[in-house]
Design a protein around this motif. Structure first.
Motif, short mmCIF file in Angstrom:
data_model
loop_
_atom_site.label_atom_id
_atom_site.label_comp_id
_atom_site.label_asym_id
_atom_site.label_seq_id
_atom_site.Cartn_x
_atom_site.Cartn_y
_atom_site.Cartn_z
N ILE A 68 13.93 -30.91 19.00
CA ILE A 68 12.79 -31.74 19.36
C ILE A 68 11.51 -30.89 19.39
CG2 ILE A 68 13.33 -31.42 21.81
CD1 ILE A 68 12.16 -34.20 22.30
N GLY A 69 10.46 -31.42 18.78
CA GLY A 69 9.18 -30.74 18.75
C GLY A 69 8.99 -29.80 17.58
N SER A 70 10.02 -29.60 16.74
CA SER A 70 9.90 -28.69 15.61
C SER A 70 9.34 -29.42 14.39
CB SER A 70 11.26 -28.10 15.26
OG SER A 70 12.13 -29.12 14.78
N PRO A 71 8.78 -28.69 13.41
CA PRO A 71 8.30 -29.34 12.18
C PRO A 71 9.40 -30.12 11.46
CG PRO A 71 7.42 -27.12 12.35
CD PRO A 71 8.43 -27.25 13.44
N ALA A 72 10.60 -29.56 11.38
CA ALA A 72 11.69 -30.25 10.69
C ALA A 72 12.08 -31.53 11.43
CB ALA A 72 12.91 -29.33 10.58
N HIS A 73 11.93 -31.53 12.73
CA HIS A 73 12.20 -32.72 13.53
C HIS A 73 11.24 -33.83 13.14
CE1 HIS A 73 11.55 -35.03 17.36
NE2 HIS A 73 12.85 -35.06 17.35
N ALA A 74 9.96 -33.51 13.01
CA ALA A 74 8.96 -34.49 12.61
C ALA A 74 9.21 -34.99 11.18
CB ALA A 74 7.56 -33.90 12.73
N GLU A 75 9.61 -34.06 10.30
CA GLU A 75 9.90 -34.45 8.91
C GLU A 75 11.10 -35.38 8.85
OE1 GLU A 75 10.39 -30.78 6.88
OE2 GLU A 75 8.31 -30.15 7.13
N ALA A 76 12.12 -35.11 9.63
CA ALA A 76 13.29 -35.99 9.66
C ALA A 76 12.91 -37.38 10.16
CB ALA A 76 14.38 -35.39 10.55
N ARG A 77 12.07 -37.43 11.18
CA ARG A 77 11.62 -38.73 11.71
C ARG A 77 10.85 -39.51 10.64
NH1 ARG A 77 9.30 -36.84 15.73
NH2 ARG A 77 7.18 -36.68 14.94
N ASP A 78 9.94 -38.84 9.95
CA ASP A 78 9.16 -39.53 8.92
C ASP A 78 10.06 -40.03 7.79
OD1 ASP A 78 6.90 -38.99 10.39
OD2 ASP A 78 6.31 -37.25 9.19
N TYR A 79 11.05 -39.22 7.42
CA TYR A 79 11.97 -39.63 6.35
C TYR A 79 12.75 -40.87 6.76
CZ TYR A 79 16.17 -39.72 3.48
OH TYR A 79 17.20 -40.14 2.67
N LEU A 80 13.30 -40.86 7.96
CA LEU A 80 14.12 -41.98 8.41
C LEU A 80 13.29 -43.25 8.55
CD1 LEU A 80 16.33 -40.11 11.03
CD2 LEU A 80 17.03 -40.95 8.78
#
Length: 774
Positions: A68-80
């Motif tokens: 949570i809070g990492s760049p990859a976390h944000a990218e995963a959210r945007d993808y989903l």
């Protein structure tokens, strides 16, 4: 007929070995029937679940670690979000503040979570069906299994469902902050579930590994109505006893928060391949496609059952015992569990009475038989634990950093199986001449049925796996005793039929338990297998011992050879485990170390949850385990290995007093905490005065002391660039000590740090702290 009375005919000589072989074949068949399905490719029919198509989603979000809070976390959210919108669903990202449970001695955890909620409205809803998984991972893990398998299963199921309007409202919920303490689920349950059409039924998908058959190990109560749907859906592996086993583990899932909030539903997970769990090798290439196929197609089938069902009816009914058989789920009311257990005990006592009247046994010898049976079970479980402890003492580095499991577990499990057979059958063969077979066999059945009754009273639901098969074994014993002499050849068949439920029901559960990892799963599996063997002793007793004078003289030698053979085989298998898990023979070994710097004192240290397991970790950690709650409360109150570390030039968080107001003997202090390193995790601890209450993000928190120094502690995940504001109500108006710290995840910021060659680092952490008086 007496167990010891008849001279063996050829049929009776071969009948028992053949029966035992048949029982073993049944156990293997029932276990294989629960194996995961063969994965389907991208050419599968549009309405079918395809592991190949589901894997595309897992690969998309599992290229980097996504805490949570990492760049990859944000990218995963945007993808989903984009993929769900492409399916024609209404999607919302709900920003909430999740709060963990308060526990004595532990820092309170909160997170600024962003749950992904996609909805398809039903035509005439009787409730809301929620398909749930979490999209965050632990720091350092790619999260393909945990919980990429849940994400992939739901995404592909949503595609396969198409755009047909269901009867009930359908929600896809990808929770955030699960790894931080089930925080996204807590926020959803607290703030959002009440606005949905009631009741809310959740199908939660999880993973504690990367392989194995998905196991539905928890259901809401009453579980009778919903297990009827899981049974109708097919492809579901479930056993009521596994919920008790799960309760012995430290792991938890979002389903706990859903259940506490009154939501109904099921909780399913894969548990095989635990050595990869929460580690950098939890990657797409190491995730079982078969496990993904099984989880996905069973989820799709259950969704199709529930999306048009009368969900309101799930709130009514009775609790049900569930077990998996090759043709589906075996279900019967929980209310029958104790009567079954008592009936089994009654049948075992009846067998003892019959044997006593026929002078085949005595009460004292039968009591000794009961003790021998219980000691055998204890030896099996204890031996399993000791075997793995010995293997770890020889090579501690073979254990994974998260659950202490080796990559290649089967040699150790095979050794445990042989050890368990020796622990149960060995004493029987050794003592049967001295005490009589009837006393040992009957004592074993009485012991097992007593355990069944005790479990039924103390742990309702957990007893079924023992009580139900024990009833059959005890009844078969009575029937075999009452057979006329002319039907003596049927004894073996009757006794084997009595043992059949044990092999069909308990052995697959033992295999599932073994997947939980050698520290817990090994002893639990040994316990289950030992119980099966005790129920099989009546059949073993039909294999007649030698009665000649030569045979009598050779008996001590045979016993010694048998015991030595067990020891040799167990040692050989354990040695095979050490070789199979030697460094370089498996996936990279795992190391676990974190770093902390006290900027006030200008000191730093290395810390790890476990003792050094290699030359590399031994250079960092001195092996002196101590509790760091007073100096580094973010690591809690468990003892850790530590070592002196170089002092890096890193900035500590800043503390700004926003307001400081006194009213009587109380003080309200509002602080702004900012990370100068843009860290997504912050910690705040207060000492010197009692904190009466705290508020963050509009949520009231219940203070708990941490260690002996800090009267309040707060661990905050998902912190953005704006930092965090915290309001404290403090008893007294004097100065208070405030410790602040932030955490990042890359040890590479420490110039002197060099990672281990050929190994992977598990959950790196860099903590930078400072203390101030306010």
């Amino acid at each position: 007929m007496s167990i010891d009375a008849l001279r063996p005919s050829r049929a009776r000589r071969w009948g028992a070995p053949v029966a035992i072989a048949a029982l073993v074949a049944v156990a293997i068949g029932c276990t294989l029937a629960q194996a995961p399905a063969a994965p389907l490719g991208e050419d599968a029919a549009a309405g079918d679940f395809s592991a190949t198509r589901a894997m595309e989603h897992i690969e998309a979000i599992s290229q980097e670690t996504r805490p949570i809070g990492s760049p990859a976390h944000a990218e995963a959210r945007d993808y989903l979000v984009g993929e769900l919108e492409a399916l024609g669903l209404e999607v919302e990202v709900q920003e909430r503040t999740g709060v963990s449970e308060t526990r004595p001695g532990r820092t309170q955890g909160i997170a600024f979570v962003q749950n992904i909620v996609a909805m398809r409205e039903g035509s005439d809803p009787t409730g809301t069906l929620v398909l749930a998984a979490h999209y965050d991972s632990v720091n350092g893990s790619l999260g393909a299994g945990d919980d990429g398998i849940g994400i992939g299963s739901i995404m592909e199921s949503a595609r396969a469902l198409g755009d047909e309007t269901p009867t009930n409202d359908l929600i896809i919920l990808f929770t955030d902050g699960e790894e931080s303490g089930l925080l996204g689920a807590e926020a959803f349950t607290r703030d959002d579930s009440a606005s949905l059409v009631q009741p809310v039924v959740v199908v939660n998908l999880e993973a504690r590994g990367t392989a194995g058959s998905p196991l539905t190990f928890r259901t809401s109560s009453p579980n009778g109505p919903i297990t009827a749907y899981t049974s109708a859906a097919g492809g579901v592996v479930a056993n009521s006893a596994m919920e008790t086993v799960f309760g012995l583990m430290s792991n938890d899932t979002d389903f706990s928060r859903f259940s506490e909030g009154g939501l109904l539903g099921t909780d399913s997970a894969i548990v095989g391949g635990g050595a990869l769990y929460h580690s950098p090798v939890d990657s797409p290439e190491n995730l079982s496609r078969a496990s993904l196929q099984q989880m996905g197609q069973s989820t799709l089938a259950l969704t199709r059952e529930l999306q048009d069902a009368d969900l309101a009816a799930l709130q009514e009914g009775q609790d049900t015992i569930v077990a998996t058989v090759p043709w589906g789920l075996l279900r019967f009311p929980l209310a029958l569990e104790l009567p079954f257990a008592i009936a089994g005990l009654g049948a075992a006592i009846a067998a003892a009475v019959i044997g006593r009247r026929r002078r085949e046994l005595t009460v004292p010898r039968t009591l000794i038989g009961i003790v021998v049976a219980l000691v055998s079970v204890a030896l099996a479980a204890g031996g399993a634990y000791a075997l793995w402890a010995a293997a770890l003492a020889i090579d501690p580095g073979q254990a994974s950093a998260s659950v202490g499991e080796p990559y290649v577990a089967w040699p150790y499990l095979a050794a445990i199986a042989v050890l368990t057979v020796g622990a149960v059958v060995g004493p029987f063969l050794l003592l049967r001449r001295m005490l009589g077979q009837a006393a040992l066999v009957t004592g074993a059945l009485v012991a097992v049925t007593v355990v069944g009754v005790a479990l039924a009273v103390a742990l309702p639901g957990a007893a079924s796996v023992v009580a139900f098969p024990a009833l059959f074994a005890a009844v078969a014993m009575v029937v075999a005793q009452l057979l006329p002499a002319r039907f003596a050849s049927w004894r073996v068949a009757v006794l084997a039929l009595g043992a059949l439920p044990a092999f069909a029901l308990i052995v697959p559960v033992a295999v599932s338990a073994s997947e939980l990892g050698l520290p817990l799963g090994g002893p639990v599996a040994a316990l289950f297998v030992a119980i099966v063997l005790l129920m099989t002793l009546p059949v073993v007793a039909e294999i007649r011992p030698a009665t000649s004078q030569t045979g009598e003289r050779a008996r001590p030698l045979r016993a010694a050879v048998g015991a030595a053979s067990v020891v040799v085989v167990v040692a050989a298998l354990a040695a095979g485990g050490l070789v199979a898990n030697a460094e370089g023979a498996t996936l990279p070994r795992q190391e676990s170390v974190e770093y902390a710097i006290d900027t006030d004192a200008g000191t730093a240290l290395w810390s790890s949850r476990r003792a050094p397991v290699s030359e590399w970790s031994a250079e960092l950690l001195d092996g002196d385990r101590r509790v760091l709650a007073d100096v580094a409360p973010w690591w809690g109150t468990s003892a850790r290995s530590t070592g002196e570390a170089p002092v890096a030039e890193l900035e500590a968080p800043s503390v700004t007093v926003v307001t400081d107001e006194a009213a009587g003997d109380r003080r309200t202090l509002t602080l702004q905490i900012d990370s100068r390193r843009s860290a997504p995790t912050l910690g705040v601890w207060v000492g010197g005065s009692t904190v009466l209450s705290a508020k963050v993000g509009g949520v009231e928190l219940a203070p708990e002391a941490v260690g002996e120094t800090w009267t309040f502690g707060l661990h905050i995940e998902g912190v953005g660039a704006e930092g965090v504001e915290i309001e404290l109500l403090i008893e007294g108006t004097g100065p208070v000590a405030v410790l602040v710290a932030d955490r990042t995840a890359d040890l590479g910021v420490i110039d002197e740090f060099a990672g281990p060659e050929g190994r992977v680092l598990f959950q790196q952490g860099v903590w930078v702290s400072r203390q101030t008086a306010l």
